[in-house]
Design a protein around this motif. Structure first.
Motif, PDB file in Angstrom:
ATOM      1  N   ASP A 223       4.498  44.962  23.024  1.00  0.00           N
ATOM      2  CA  ASP A 223       3.592  45.591  22.057  1.00  0.00           C
ATOM      3  C   ASP A 223       3.399  47.068  22.379  1.00  0.00           C
ATOM      4  N   THR A 226       6.764  49.042  21.796  1.00  0.00           N
ATOM      5  CA  THR A 226       7.033  49.230  20.366  1.00  0.00           C
ATOM      6  C   THR A 226       6.110  50.288  19.784  1.00  0.00           C
ATOM      7  N   ASP A 227       4.840  50.240  20.182  1.00  0.00           N
ATOM      8  CA  ASP A 227       3.861  51.207  19.690  1.00  0.00           C
ATOM      9  C   ASP A 227       4.232  52.622  20.136  1.00  0.00           C
ATOM     10  N   ASP A 230       7.357  53.840  18.225  1.00  0.00           N
ATOM     11  CA  ASP A 230       6.964  54.192  16.855  1.00  0.00           C
ATOM     12  C   ASP A 230       6.310  55.571  16.808  1.00  0.00           C
ATOM     13  N   LEU A 264      12.903  44.324  21.170  1.00  0.00           N
ATOM     14  CA  LEU A 264      12.654  45.684  20.670  1.00  0.00           C
ATOM     15  C   LEU A 264      13.594  46.003  19.518  1.00  0.00           C
ATOM     16  N   ALA A 267      12.368  44.532  16.351  1.00  0.00           N
ATOM     17  CA  ALA A 267      11.220  45.265  15.807  1.00  0.00           C
ATOM     18  C   ALA A 267      11.659  46.552  15.121  1.00  0.00           C
ATOM     19  N   LEU A 268      12.627  47.267  15.728  1.00  0.00           N
ATOM     20  CA  LEU A 268      13.080  48.536  15.158  1.00  0.00           C
ATOM     21  C   LEU A 268      13.992  48.336  13.956  1.00  0.00           C
TER      22      LEU A 268
END
Length: 292
Positions: A223, A226-227, A230, A264, A267-268
């Motif tokens: 988390d 990823t944050d 971003d 990851l 997520a991307l």
């Protein structure tokens, strides 16, 4: 008419890109003499002209007058002629390797070294990179990945931000990838290597993924990572960065790092305005074989 000028560093994949665009329905012309460019555009600009998509390949071969190209582009701008520039680039060490593998001579190196020709070419065509609509760094791209990016831009018309991300897993015992931009260490997580039924498996298999992600620290790490990514990506884009390599490492590069790199990447991958690829550098090293 959609006019695309395909250019960039020699050895970065311009010829491959032109072939792909031709398969996508573009009328392609490679190495068109610069003095003919304006006349060529005029010829295909008629309203009743059947050819609606054109890709022109332009590079330093044949002693092209790139100062003349600046003037031609300025003239097209003054006429309000719409065009796009696709600039293909790659890292110098990758270009040198490609030239050595093909035993070709760089068009600007003469009888000298390849890296000297590359340096001259970068200086000569830098103005094109500054004017480019799209910049693709092919240093780590496979042919199919280049095709996917071109389809995204020139077929599906999706937004593109000139950033291509590589998410890579690796093993610290084999060294940190030298071209990494961001490096993360997940050796703080429990190691599946010491679980008999997981030892021979990899982070691509559900059993290993479940074991790693069941640990609460792994989910928190993912988390936060990823944050942070971003947050960083838009700022890298503003700075003009066109390639980002995120490396995630564990001891051997087969279990924990592979699991987190996969997560990851997933997520991307959901983001639509930049390209992303996945690479497991050390997953096949030192495989554990079961005893018979």
């Amino acid at each position: 008419m959609r006019l695309v000028i395909v250019t960039g560093m020699s050895g970065a994949g311009k010829s491959s890109a032109l072939k792909m665009l031709e398969d996508m329905g573009y009328f392609c012309v490679d190495n068109l003499p610069i003095p003919l460019l304006t006349r060529f555009v005029e010829m295909f600009s008629e309203p009743d002209e059947e050819v609606k998509k054109i890709a022109l390949g332009i590079d330093v071969r044949g002693g092209q007058d790139f100062d003349g190209l600046k003037e031609v582009l300025d003239e097209l701008d003054s006429r309000k002629t719409e065009y796009e520039i696709l600039f293909l680039d790659a890292q110098d060490n990758v270009l040198v390797k490609r030239y050595k593998e093909t035993r070709r001579q760089h068009p600007l190196s003469g009888s000298g070294r390849v890296d000297t020709g590359i340096a001259k070419e970068r200086e000569k065509i830098m103005f094109l990179k500054m004017r480019a609509t799209y910049i693709l760094d092919t240093s780590r791209m496979l042919i199919r990945e280049l095709k996917q990016e071109l389809e995204k831009i020139f077929v599906r018309g999706e937004d593109f931000c000139n950033l291509y991300i590589t998410v890579m897993s690796f093993g610290f015992k084999y060294g940190i990838p030298q071209d990494s931009d961001l490096v993360f260490d997940v050796r703080f997580l429990p190691n599946p290597y010491y679980i008999d039924e997981l030892k021979a498996k990899t982070g691509n298999e559900p059993e290993v993924q479940d074991y790693v992600m069941e640990n609460g620290k792994a989910a928190i790490f993912l988390d936060k990572l990823t944050d942070m990514v971003d947050f960083l990506i838009p700022n890298y884009i503003l700075e003009g960065k066109n390639q980002l390599i995120i490396s995630i490492g564990c001891t051997g590069g087969r279990h924990r790092s592979v699991t987190l790199a996969n997560a990851l990447y997933q997520a991307l991958e959901k983001k639509e305005n930049y390209g992303v690829r996945l690479e497991h550098r050390d997953i096949d090293k030192d495989p554990v074989t079961k005893r018979k």
